[in-house]
Design a protein around this motif. Structure first.
Motif, PDB file in Angstrom:
ATOM      1  N   ILE A 141       0.848  -1.197   0.000  1.00 38.32           N
ATOM      2  CA  ILE A 141       0.000   0.000   0.000  1.00 38.32           C
ATOM      3  C   ILE A 141       0.880   1.242   0.000  1.00 38.32           C
ATOM      4  O   ILE A 141       0.617   2.206  -0.725  1.00 38.32           O
ATOM      5  CB  ILE A 141      -0.950   0.001   1.215  1.00 38.32           C
ATOM      6  N   ALA A 142       1.936   1.213   0.810  1.00 39.53           N
ATOM      7  CA  ALA A 142       2.855   2.355   0.864  1.00 39.53           C
ATOM      8  C   ALA A 142       3.447   2.619  -0.513  1.00 39.53           C
ATOM      9  O   ALA A 142       3.512   3.770  -0.955  1.00 39.53           O
ATOM     10  CB  ALA A 142       3.958   2.090   1.892  1.00 39.53           C
ATOM     11  N   ASP A 143       3.857   1.560  -1.202  1.00 37.13           N
ATOM     12  CA  ASP A 143       4.403   1.716  -2.555  1.00 37.13           C
ATOM     13  C   ASP A 143       3.348   2.260  -3.511  1.00 37.13           C
ATOM     14  O   ASP A 143       3.628   3.152  -4.302  1.00 37.13           O
ATOM     15  CB  ASP A 143       4.918   0.369  -3.087  1.00 37.13           C
ATOM     16  N   ALA A 144       2.144   1.718  -3.432  1.00 43.80           N
ATOM     17  CA  ALA A 144       1.074   2.143  -4.338  1.00 43.80           C
ATOM     18  C   ALA A 144       0.681   3.598  -4.133  1.00 43.80           C
ATOM     19  O   ALA A 144       0.370   4.302  -5.091  1.00 43.80           O
ATOM     20  CB  ALA A 144      -0.152   1.246  -4.169  1.00 43.80           C
ATOM     21  N   MET A 145       0.708   4.051  -2.884  1.00 33.86           N
ATOM     22  CA  MET A 145       0.282   5.419  -2.583  1.00 33.86           C
ATOM     23  C   MET A 145       1.438   6.407  -2.528  1.00 33.86           C
ATOM     24  O   MET A 145       1.216   7.609  -2.416  1.00 33.86           O
ATOM     25  CB  MET A 145      -0.492   5.441  -1.257  1.00 33.86           C
ATOM     26  N   GLY A 146       2.660   5.889  -2.568  1.00 35.78           N
ATOM     27  CA  GLY A 146       3.827   6.771  -2.509  1.00 35.78           C
ATOM     28  C   GLY A 146       4.045   7.382  -1.140  1.00 35.78           C
ATOM     29  O   GLY A 146       4.453   8.536  -1.034  1.00 35.78           O
ATOM     30  N   ILE A 147       3.721   6.619  -0.081  1.00 34.85           N
ATOM     31  CA  ILE A 147       3.933   7.088   1.279  1.00 34.85           C
ATOM     32  C   ILE A 147       4.706   6.030   2.048  1.00 34.85           C
ATOM     33  O   ILE A 147       4.940   4.938   1.544  1.00 34.85           O
ATOM     34  CB  ILE A 147       2.597   7.417   2.000  1.00 34.85           C
ATOM     35  N   SER A 148       5.080   6.337   3.275  1.00 31.12           N
ATOM     36  CA  SER A 148       5.828   5.376   4.088  1.00 31.12           C
ATOM     37  C   SER A 148       4.874   4.346   4.708  1.00 31.12           C
ATOM     38  O   SER A 148       3.680   4.612   4.860  1.00 31.12           O
ATOM     39  CB  SER A 148       6.572   6.116   5.205  1.00 31.12           C
ATOM     40  N   PRO A 149       5.414   3.169   5.096  1.00 31.00           N
ATOM     41  CA  PRO A 149       4.570   2.197   5.789  1.00 31.00           C
ATOM     42  C   PRO A 149       3.988   2.767   7.084  1.00 31.00           C
ATOM     43  O   PRO A 149       2.857   2.453   7.443  1.00 31.00           O
ATOM     44  CB  PRO A 149       5.521   1.029   6.066  1.00 31.00           C
ATOM     45  N   GLY A 150       4.739   3.622   7.755  1.00 26.88           N
ATOM     46  CA  GLY A 150       4.215   4.275   8.953  1.00 26.88           C
ATOM     47  C   GLY A 150       3.028   5.167   8.633  1.00 26.88           C
ATOM     48  O   GLY A 150       2.083   5.271   9.420  1.00 26.88           O
ATOM     49  N   GLY A 151       3.083   5.826   7.474  1.00 24.75           N
ATOM     50  CA  GLY A 151       1.954   6.650   7.042  1.00 24.75           C
ATOM     51  C   GLY A 151       0.721   5.809   6.781  1.00 24.75           C
ATOM     52  O   GLY A 151      -0.404   6.207   7.090  1.00 24.75           O
TER      53      GLY A 151
END
Length: 163
Positions: A124-134
């Motif tokens: 999800i982080a990769d797909a949304m371009g955010i960190s796993p923490g985000g």
């Protein structure tokens, strides 16, 4: 293309969950599949093609949301509403859907990708371009909002039976 025949129904459901309207979902999926087709040669791992299309779906939905939010115009009279979609036949599904739609776009996207598409936090982080923490933060806030809205009724909900 065999890929479209095999995966279009599942991808259409994902698109619907992202935009909340059958017609817009069909347009979103068609746009995502076109973008994917144009870059098909770049996808070396064909097993990752579905994940690639999901990422294109999420990014395109985000782009559309940004365009719409800057071009909305207030109206004096609301237009008629379309007939309810048959996907929400049960009351608990409709209630969950209304609450899911009321979440901010990024929170809703995280929940759809995590619990409907069963993607991992890192995917999800990769797909949304955010960190796993985000991703964790957005999911936590979204689930807290849903729990607040459902109140005691959330004890009766069965995991995995949203749709």
């Amino acid at each position: 293309m065999a890929f479209v025949a095999e995966h279009s129904a599942a991808l259409l459901r994902t698109a619907y969950m992202l935009v909340g309207d059958r017609g817009k979902a069909e347009d979103l999926l068609q746009t995502a599949l076109t973008k994917t087709y144009l870059h098909w040669g770049r996808i070396h791992d064909r097993g990752a093609a579905v994940a690639y299309v999901r990422r294109v779906l999420a990014n395109t939905a985000t782009s559309w949301w940004r365009l719409r939010s800057s071009s909305e115009q207030p109206v004096a009279v609301f237009p008629d509403h379309a007939a309810p979609d048959p996907i929400g036949a049960r009351d608990d599904q409709l209630e969950m859907w209304r609450h899911l739609q009321s979440l901010p776009r990024r929170q809703r996207t995280v929940l759809v990708l995590r619990y409907y598409e069963d993607m991992t936090e890192s995917d999800i982080a990769d797909a949304m371009g955010i960190s796993p923490g985000g991703v964790k933060s957005l999911a936590s806030r979204a689930l807290a909002r849903l729990r607040t809205r459902f109140g005691d009724a959330s004890a009766n909900l069965v995991p995995g039976e949203v749709f």
